[in-house]
Design a protein around this motif. Structure first.
Motif, PDB file in Angstrom:
ATOM      1  N   LEU A 229      -1.286  -2.821  -2.172  1.00  0.00           N
ATOM      2  CA  LEU A 229      -0.063  -3.300  -2.806  1.00  0.00           C
ATOM      3  C   LEU A 229      -0.472  -4.411  -3.759  1.00  0.00           C
ATOM      4  O   LEU A 229      -1.262  -5.306  -3.394  1.00  0.00           O
ATOM      5  N   LEU A 239      -1.047  -0.776   2.486  1.00  0.00           N
ATOM      6  CA  LEU A 239      -0.084   0.153   3.061  1.00  0.00           C
ATOM      7  C   LEU A 239      -0.575   0.710   4.387  1.00  0.00           C
ATOM      8  O   LEU A 239      -1.762   1.002   4.550  1.00  0.00           O
ATOM      9  N   CYS A 272       2.776  -0.139  -5.157  1.00  0.00           N
ATOM     10  CA  CYS A 272       1.890   0.546  -4.216  1.00  0.00           C
ATOM     11  C   CYS A 272       1.232   1.650  -5.029  1.00  0.00           C
ATOM     12  O   CYS A 272       1.874   2.660  -5.344  1.00  0.00           O
TER      13      CYS A 272
END
Length: 296
Positions: A229, A239, A272
């Motif tokens: 991220l 993540l 992301c």
């Protein structure tokens, strides 16, 4: 009223801990307070490295005078070996539970009541529902509600912002506060010493936990576990597991709270991979965003 949903957690295995000194053995080893487990029926816990990082995370159930450790199947053999290593001369019997005995999750409306060998509320979060242990074939036929699979349970878990080892983080990489174990009834700060306790207590009393697992949401599909991220080109987190949500995708991510708060204050989008995400604190979280200055 919609019925309950249940799923056989095919990725979980059980280890039996019995003997005259079983309670003392676990109490001196894991992060939760085993002395209070008899009142609650279940505990969330972890076994740490001496440096305070999570070596294994698991749930523990008590039935009569026997404890059952509910752990990821992928590491159950390693966990059993580690527990055996710590046993020394203690009067404790350790063994893997027969594969015909499994763990089920039941959530939504209704309860599993007294089905199976034992049935307890998930000690981490009431909204997660119940854990039921028993003969797999029998429970598959007798549990009330709608049958679902493991992915449905993971989506339920992710929607409530609850991380799990291996699915969201690798073992020996992060501390209990990072994994929110202190927020999800997985750490006792009042019991005596256990492996790694000094480090965990120091983080708690100094209030120095800067990393936390939180929820992320996006209208687009999210990437695989381990994807960075970023904000303004700088890494702010990683993540974990993901699932399909009501309006897109939902996932869990281990983030630096201060860096994400700064990005929010500065109006920098959170990405992301190349997908923009919203970062949301779970509704059970007692931690908050740190105060920042947009001029920093």
């Amino acid at each position: 009223m919609p019925s309950a949903t249940y799923a056989h957690l095919t990725d979980r295995s059980l280890i039996k801990v019995a003997g005259d000194e079983a309670t003392h053995f676990l109490q001196n080893l894991v992060t939760s307070d085993i002395d209070n487990l008899g009142q609650l029926g279940a505990a969330s816990a972890a076994l740490l490295t001496p440096q305070g990082k999570i070596l294994f995370d698991f749930l523990i159930y008590k039935f009569d005078d026997v404890y059952y450790v509910d752990a990821p199947s992928a590491v159950a053999t390693d966990l059993l070996k580690r527990l055996t290593f710590y046993r020394l001369r203690a009067k404790v019997d350790l063994e893997a539970v027969d594969a015909e005995i499994g763990v089920f999750a039941v959530w939504g409306n209704g309860k599993a009541a007294d089905k199976g060998l034992l049935s307890v509320n998930d000690p981490r979060l009431e909204a997660l529902g119940q854990r039921v242990v028993g003969q797999i074939d029998q429970l598959s036929q007798t549990l009330d509600g709608v049958a679902a699979d493991l992915s449905a349970y993971d989506a339920h878990r992710i929607a409530h912002g609850v991380p799990e080892g291996l699915k969201d983080y690798d073992y020996s990489d992060i501390f209990p506060h990072d994994a929110d174990l202190d927020q999800l009834n997985g750490v006792s700060f009042t019991k005596g010493c256990y492996v790694g306790q000094e480090v965990v207590s120091r983080v708690q009393h100094r209030g120095t936990a800067r990393k936390r697992f939180v929820k992320v949401e996006s209208s687009s599909a999210l990437f695989d576990k381990g994807t960075d991220l970023t904000a303004a080109g700088k890494n702010v987190g990683t993540l974990g597991s993901t699932a399909v949500g009501q309006n897109g995708s939902v996932g869990l991510a281990l983030i630096r709270l201060d860096k994400v708060a700064q990005a929010k204050d500065n109006g920098n989008p959170l990405l992301c991979g190349d997908v923009e995400v919203d970062v949301i604190l779970p509704d059970w979280a007692k931690f908050t965003w740190p105060e920042t200055s947009a001029a920093d």
